[in-house]
Motif scaffolding. Structure first.
Motif, PDB file in Angstrom:
ATOM      1  N   PRO A   1     -17.679  18.179  16.016  1.00  0.00           N
ATOM      2  CA  PRO A   1     -18.495  17.705  15.132  1.00  0.00           C
ATOM      3  C   PRO A   1     -19.853  18.392  15.346  1.00  0.00           C
ATOM      4  O   PRO A   1     -20.449  18.430  16.716  1.00  0.00           O
TER       5      PRO A   1
ATOM      6  N   ASN B   1     -30.004   8.077  15.188  1.00  0.00           N
ATOM      7  CA  ASN B   1     -29.070   7.995  14.164  1.00  0.00           C
ATOM      8  C   ASN B   1     -28.098   6.782  15.004  1.00  0.00           C
ATOM      9  O   ASN B   1     -26.899   6.465  14.340  1.00  0.00           O
TER      10      ASN B   1
ATOM     11  N   GLU C   1     -29.414  14.605  17.107  1.00  0.00           N
ATOM     12  CA  GLU C   1     -28.722  13.651  16.045  1.00  0.00           C
ATOM     13  C   GLU C   1     -27.356  14.257  16.290  1.00  0.00           C
ATOM     14  O   GLU C   1     -27.044  15.505  16.323  1.00  0.00           O
ATOM     15  N   LEU C   2     -26.477  13.098  16.235  1.00  0.00           N
ATOM     16  CA  LEU C   2     -24.860  13.706  16.352  1.00  0.00           C
ATOM     17  C   LEU C   2     -24.231  13.088  14.832  1.00  0.00           C
ATOM     18  O   LEU C   2     -24.502  11.906  14.342  1.00  0.00           O
ATOM     19  N   ASN C   3     -23.565  14.048  14.296  1.00  0.00           N
ATOM     20  CA  ASN C   3     -22.581  13.866  13.113  1.00  0.00           C
ATOM     21  C   ASN C   3     -21.349  13.480  13.708  1.00  0.00           C
ATOM     22  O   ASN C   3     -21.034  14.219  13.970  1.00  0.00           O
ATOM     23  N   GLN C   4     -20.905  12.333  13.249  1.00  0.00           N
ATOM     24  CA  GLN C   4     -19.423  11.962  13.473  1.00  0.00           C
ATOM     25  C   GLN C   4     -18.550  12.708  12.876  1.00  0.00           C
ATOM     26  O   GLN C   4     -18.652  12.902  11.641  1.00  0.00           O
ATOM     27  N   LYS C   5     -17.333  13.224  13.522  1.00  0.00           N
ATOM     28  CA  LYS C   5     -16.418  13.983  12.822  1.00  0.00           C
ATOM     29  C   LYS C   5     -15.753  13.021  11.876  1.00  0.00           C
ATOM     30  O   LYS C   5     -15.159  11.780  12.025  1.00  0.00           O
ATOM     31  N   GLU C   6     -15.655  13.595  10.636  1.00  0.00           N
ATOM     32  CA  GLU C   6     -14.745  13.002   9.433  1.00  0.00           C
ATOM     33  C   GLU C   6     -13.421  12.998   9.767  1.00  0.00           C
ATOM     34  O   GLU C   6     -12.696  13.865  10.347  1.00  0.00           O
TER      35      GLU C   6
ATOM     36  N   THR D   1     -27.100  18.112  15.515  1.00  0.00           N
ATOM     37  CA  THR D   1     -28.195  18.382  14.916  1.00  0.00           C
ATOM     38  C   THR D   1     -29.279  18.572  15.864  1.00  0.00           C
ATOM     39  O   THR D   1     -29.554  17.466  16.544  1.00  0.00           O
TER      40      THR D   1
ATOM     41  N   ASP E   1     -27.613  23.190  13.146  1.00  0.00           N
ATOM     42  CA  ASP E   1     -26.269  22.349  13.708  1.00  0.00           C
ATOM     43  C   ASP E   1     -25.788  23.182  14.475  1.00  0.00           C
ATOM     44  O   ASP E   1     -25.381  24.434  14.236  1.00  0.00           O
TER      45      ASP E   1
END
Length: 206
Positions: free
Chosen positions: A43, A136, A200-205, A46, A39
């Protein structure tokens, strides 16, 4: 015996593949080496790459130091392949009326990357844009094309190259993956295809 072995492997795998294996062609080694899943940024993006990307310092103009935070990670195989991941985060979200749209942020980021390619000596740039979606479901823009780039300090000796820019944005984050590579190298084509398929992108919480 060596001749027979060489002939047998050439028949099965192809002459060029066997020659590249014997002489340990660097782009073939890049493809077949130990890939790394990791990663980068926040944000986080990956991504799977043939080598670990190293953090690089980014010069931020004085008038933007208090407004944005930039992280950059990269790797290069000299004269043949580069990859850079850049995330730009607004430290404070501007008023809705003054805030540029995510679409405008993406277009500006693409334009800046094309200018950066030119600034390093790239010429004859031909590009096209398409919609892009990660496995995703993160939606972005894929800008790809061809260009010529120098392989000497005097910028006299040029080779044919290709590039891929993957761009994603929301109201306060812009993320990009920039890949440049030597054209007509079957191993680098596979390297880039594998990298792009892994994103893959992990959205910011909140």
């Amino acid at each position: 015996m060596l001749g027979l072995t060489f002939a047998a492997f050439s028949y099965r795998y192809g002459f060029n593949y066997v020659v590249d294996t014997i002489f340990q062609k660097d782009t073939k080694q890049l493809l077949e080496g130990g890939w790394v899943d990791s990663d980068y940024g926040f944000p986080p993006i990956t991504i799977s790459t043939p080598e670990v990307l190293k953090r690089e310092e980014v010069a931020i103009p004085d008038d933007l130091i208090d407004k944005i935070k930039v992280s950059n990670f990269g790797y290069q195989l000299e004269d043949k392949f580069t990859i850079a991941i850049t995330s730009t985060v607004l430290k404070s979200t501007p008023d809705q009326e003054n805030a540029p749209s995510p679409e405008n942020n993406v277009l500006k980021a693409i334009e800046d990357n094309l200018k950066a390619i030119e600034a390093t000596g790239g010429r004859n740039i031909i590009s096209n844009k398409d919609k892009f979606k990660t496995p995703n479901g993160a939606e972005g823009v894929k800008t790809s094309g061809t260009f010529d780039y120098p392989i000497d300090d005097d910028k006299q000796d040029y080779v044919n190259g290709q590039f891929v820019i993957l761009s994603f944005a929301n109201k306060d984050v812009t993320q990009q993956i920039l890949i440049t590579y030597l054209k007509d190298d079957i191993y680098l084509d596979q390297v880039v295809e594998r990298i792009v398929a892994s994103i893959e992108l992990n959205q910011k919480e909140d």
